[in-house]
Design a protein around this motif. Structure first.
Motif: not given
Length: 362
Positions: A153, A177, A240
């Motif tokens: 992420d 993410t 995302t």
């Protein structure tokens, strides 16, 4: 009685008095069993009838995937039959998933990253029941399984993605993410196809230099295709979740993406013609994906002698005229298309077309 003995007795009396006036420590919830490790497919049961009582269990997801819970409740004479909630949290007690459980049978699922977790079952006020549950686990099949203590992420944690391959990913409840790092070995259009069951996703593609940046929002379920022009370099592909970043199951699940690549479109010279007074007109074929064109003429095949260059900065502009050319000379003509990319509008060129010749007779 000695002086020392009197001091000891006084200290004991003071301690007893302090204990008598000190308030008792309050406990928010009583754990009815020491947390035990869940074995997949095994049944567990218990009885809850107080809002302060909780059953706790632990479980381990060796790979990212889906945690499923099948639970049945039974009436025990309370005003309401059921559980106030079931809750899944990580080992730092961060809540990941919660749901209320009413009378009867029910099933619940949570998309989770690999890691260690805790399951809590708690009754509410005027609520209670006997319960029995069985837990199961299914790996997501991510190309690279993520753990909640080690996610891709951040750019420094980005997974390496090989251009042109198919990659399978998962958005769990406890992540928002996924970042992938990819190298482009030459200037090309990247065609990305995303297949998703997630309600909404967003995609950001940017290079490490910071001058190429694309955003594609609102990627909805199904098969979606997008095209971006990427000059040679290193890129981050960031996926995302769409808003909200919640435990809504519609915002969790699996997605896959794959890429294919197309070169800068090569064009061709359509016609060259000697006009009056040493003029030469060049016509070429337009390309829909081009930003503009560069045209060269010279009196030799290597385009070194008497070279002239013209820049046509519009994709639908298909001709130009060169002036003051030498009468009696043969000129070689070629053209190439280009695409402008990034905040600096860098020109990325295609290969040159085959040349055509024309003799200046007028």
């Amino acid at each position: 009685m000695s002086r020392k003995m009197k001091q000891i007795m006084l200290a004991v009396i003071l301690m007893v008095m302090m204990c008598a006036v000190s308030p008792a420590r309050k406990v928010s919830a009583e754990v009815l069993n020491s947390p035990q490790q869940i074995v997949w497919g095994q049944s567990y049961s218990g009885e809850l009838e107080d809002a302060q009582n909780t059953y706790e269990y632990t479980f381990t997801m060796k790979k990212s995937g889906t945690f499923s819970l099948a639970i049945a409740t039974e009436e025990i004479g309370k005003t309401h039959t059921g559980l106030n909630y079931i809750k899944v949290s990580d080992m730092y007690d961060n809540e990941i998933y919660t749901a209320s459980v009413s009378e009867g049978n029910g099933s619940y699922k949570a998309e989770l990253l690999a890691g260690d977790y805790k399951l809590s079952l708690c009754a509410g006020f005027y609520t209670g029941c006997k319960f029995t549950f069985t837990a199961s686990y299914k790996a997501s099949g991510e190309t690279r399984s993520e753990a909640w203590l080690s996610q891709n992420d951040e750019k420094t944690m980005a997974f390496t993605y090989k251009a042109g391959t198919t990659y399978k990913g998962q958005f769990a409840f406890n992540e928002t993410t996924d970042i992938y790092k990819m190298k482009m070995t030459k200037n090309q259009y990247m065609n990305i196809q995303i297949n998703s069951k997630i309600k909404e996703m967003n995609v950001v593609i940017e290079n490490t230099n910071g001058d190429i940046h694309y955003i594609q929002t609102g990627v909805t379920p199904g098969t979606r295709k997008y095209t971006f022009f990427l000059p040679k370099g290193t890129y981050y592909i960031t996926m995302t979740k769409g808003w909200p970043y919640s435990v809504d199951p519609n915002y969790a699940g699996m997605y896959t993406f794959k890429t294919t690549f197309t070169d800068v479109p090569k064009t061709t010279v359509s016609k060259v013609k000697n006009l009056s007074s040493g003029k030469l007109k060049v016509t070429w074929k337009c390309k829909s994906k081009a930003t503009g064109y560069q045209i060269q003429i010279a009196t030799d095949k290597k385009f070194k002698k008497n070279k002239k260059v013209y820049d046509a900065p519009f994709k639908n502009y298909n001709n130009c005229t060169f002036w003051d050319l030498k009468k009696g000379k043969t000129y070689y003509v070629r053209v190439r298309s280009y695409v402008k990319a990034g905040s600096r509008e860098k020109k990325c060129y295609s290969a040159w077309s085959k040349y055509k010749t024309v003799k200046i007779k007028k």
